[in-house]
Design an enzyme around this catalytic site. Structure first.
Site, mmCIF file in Angstrom:
data_model
loop_
_atom_site.group_PDB
_atom_site.id
_atom_site.type_symbol
_atom_site.label_atom_id
_atom_site.label_comp_id
_atom_site.label_asym_id
_atom_site.label_seq_id
_atom_site.Cartn_x
_atom_site.Cartn_y
_atom_site.Cartn_z
ATOM 1 C CG HIS A 181 44.411 -1.998 -24.737
ATOM 2 N ND1 HIS A 181 44.917 -2.664 -25.828
ATOM 3 C CD2 HIS A 181 45.034 -2.522 -23.651
ATOM 4 C CE1 HIS A 181 45.798 -3.551 -25.428
ATOM 5 N NE2 HIS A 181 45.893 -3.483 -24.123
ATOM 6 C CB ILE A 182 40.520 3.212 -23.469
ATOM 7 C CG1 ILE A 182 39.884 1.921 -22.957
ATOM 8 C CG2 ILE A 182 39.461 4.303 -23.620
ATOM 9 C CD1 ILE A 182 39.286 2.029 -21.573
ATOM 10 C CB ALA A 235 35.835 7.892 -19.144
ATOM 11 C CB SER A 236 40.823 7.155 -16.305
ATOM 12 O OG SER A 236 41.010 8.347 -15.547
ATOM 13 C CG ASP A 286 31.601 7.357 -16.727
ATOM 14 O OD1 ASP A 286 30.371 7.445 -16.566
ATOM 15 O OD2 ASP A 286 32.198 6.276 -16.905
ATOM 16 C CD GLU A 324 32.356 5.738 -9.068
ATOM 17 O OE1 GLU A 324 31.946 4.569 -9.182
ATOM 18 O OE2 GLU A 324 33.073 6.303 -9.910
ATOM 19 C CG HIS A 374 32.137 3.920 -12.866
ATOM 20 N ND1 HIS A 374 32.948 3.792 -11.770
ATOM 21 C CD2 HIS A 374 32.834 3.355 -13.894
ATOM 22 C CE1 HIS A 374 34.073 3.174 -12.102
ATOM 23 N NE2 HIS A 374 34.020 2.895 -13.388
ATOM 24 C CB ILE A 375 27.502 4.509 -17.741
ATOM 25 C CG1 ILE A 375 27.600 5.973 -18.220
ATOM 26 C CG2 ILE A 375 26.525 4.373 -16.588
ATOM 27 C CD1 ILE A 375 26.337 6.503 -18.851
ATOM 28 N N GLY A 376 31.042 4.224 -18.477
ATOM 29 C CA GLY A 376 31.909 4.180 -19.663
ATOM 30 C C GLY A 376 31.875 2.843 -20.376
ATOM 31 N N GLY A 377 31.937 1.752 -19.614
ATOM 32 C CA GLY A 377 31.909 0.423 -20.217
ATOM 33 C C GLY A 377 30.562 -0.249 -20.104
#
Length: 401
Positions: free
Chosen positions: A153-154, A230-231, A256, A261, A284-287
């Site tokens: 999807h991404i 970013a996965s 990301d 973390e 970790h701000i991809g979404g």
């Protein structure tokens, strides 16, 4: 049903609480990711749990809280939950696989342009009083090749955006995927890496993807190419990436997600990548856009509502998927049981002995469990549920209406 209690953690968007509260559920919202010890203290007071990516739901937590009806991951991934143990005790786990797709894709495009123009370094230098006005090492992305690893999807959304900006798009996926636009699939990861000016990773966390980008794969990359991840933090061997940047095999990267973390915004973040040239590090701000978090809140809250109100498990990642309309004038009984021969016969025997009329019945199974939804005419539906729940092979039985 109105007395069911739901706990939402990790600052899940308040729209989820609003929607679930409007349904008559008791909802509590906390801002941090509870530890295993804290969960063991909290969960006996709740029927349903909603988490994001940092809260670990271990086998110990589930075994100690077998009363839980469901778990919702207000994010894409579900690897933070012991899915097998949840299934064993009849606990469906829901997630939001699509709601933050656009947000992650836009961040990838922004990072690709930032790497091509060295914007991170130029920004830092300007803040420190430096004035580095130079075209050296700065490039347009138009006409370059973007390699997408993982065309889900991404990845496919990134493909569409990148092509509209004039990039040549290639992709690699272990599952055959239909290309969008003029994107071209590659037979091997090595082939993709050798051709790409930018490589972006969009794969799940699995044993196969752990350390999939190490010094071997980095050496396959076109010299000076850029890497974006970013996965999942386990996909890239950070130490090998550091070496590749220092040796100028990799021209820069945007990361990301990380192997380790911080548990909260108050914990100091450290990484071997800090201080390296043309390296963009994001927490970790991809979404993490307001639009994505709002959409995720709505999506998982709706999954909770449908499951708790009518027994729908559509979208559950560890559970047989069943989604049946409400049958007026009946009571709905749900049963989760071990997937062994003869269970359905035992259940129907109880119904028949009680003289109840079955208006509808649907059974879906996987190798471990069976999920049965029954619509019956009976004033004693709770008594029937109690009898069915006492069967040796029953895991969970409840009446939803």
């Amino acid at each position: 049903m109105s007395e069911l209690r739901i706990l939402l953690v990790e600052n899940i968007h308040t729209v989820a609480k609003e929607r679930l509260s409007a349904e008559g559920f008791k909802v509590d919202l906390i801002s941090h990711a509870p530890s295993e010890e804290e969960l063991l203290k909290l969960l006996p007071n709740y029927d349903v749990l909603g988490i994001r990516s940092k809260t670990e739901i271990t086998a110990k937590v589930i075994e100690a809280n077998k009363h839980l009806l469901g778990i919702g991951c207000f994010c894409i991934g579900t690897n933070q939950v012991d899915l097998q143990t949840a299934r064993k005790w009849g606990v469906p786990v829901f997630n939001a696989p699509h709601s933050n797709t656009r947000s992650v894709a836009e961040l990838v495009i922004a990072e690709m342009i930032s790497l091509a123009r060295q914007l991170g370094d130029r920004n830092t230098q300007a803040h420190l009083g430096g004035w580095v006005k130079s075209a050296e090492g700065a490039h347009e992305v138009r006409g370059k090749t973007l390699g997408i690893v993982g065309y889900g999807h991404i990845g496919s959304q990134v493909s569409v955006l990148a092509e509209s900006m004039g990039l040549r798009v290639i992709f690699y996926d272990i599952v055959k995927k239909l290309p969008l636009g003029n994107a071209v699939g590659k037979a091997t990861l090595g082939e993709l890496l050798a051709e790409s000016d930018f490589v972006t990773l969009h794969v799940p966390e699995t044993p196969e993807t752990k350390d999939m980008i190490s010094k071997i794969e980095l050496a396959w990359m076109k010299k000076g190419a850029h890497l974006i991840n970013a996965s999942r933090g386990s996909v890239v061997v950070i130490e090998d990436l550091v070496a590749a940047i220092k040796e100028k095999q990799v021209g820069g990267c945007a990361i990301d997600v990380f192997p380790e973390e911080p548990a909260s915004n108050k914990v100091k973040f450290t990484s071997p990548l800090q201080g390296l040239p043309n390296v963009i590090l994001t927490p970790h701000i991809g979404g993490s856009t307001e639009e994505a978090q709002y959409a995720i809140g709505l999506e998982v809250a709706e999954s909770f509502r449908r499951f708790l109100r009518i027994g729908s498990t559509s979208g559950a990642v560890n559970f047989p998927n069943v989604d049946l309309p409400v049958k007026q004038g009946t009571s709905r009984l749900l049963n989760v049981h071990k997937n062994e021969p003869g269970v359905l016969g035992e259940i129907n025997g109880i119904i028949s002995k009680a003289g109840a009329n079955i208006e509808g019945q649907y059974l879906s199974t996987d190798p471990q469990i069976g999920y049965l939804v029954m619509d019956v005419h009976s004033a004693q539906v709770q008594n029937l549920a109690d009898q069915i729940g006492k069967l040796d092979r029953s895991i969970r039985t409840r009446v939803v209406y």
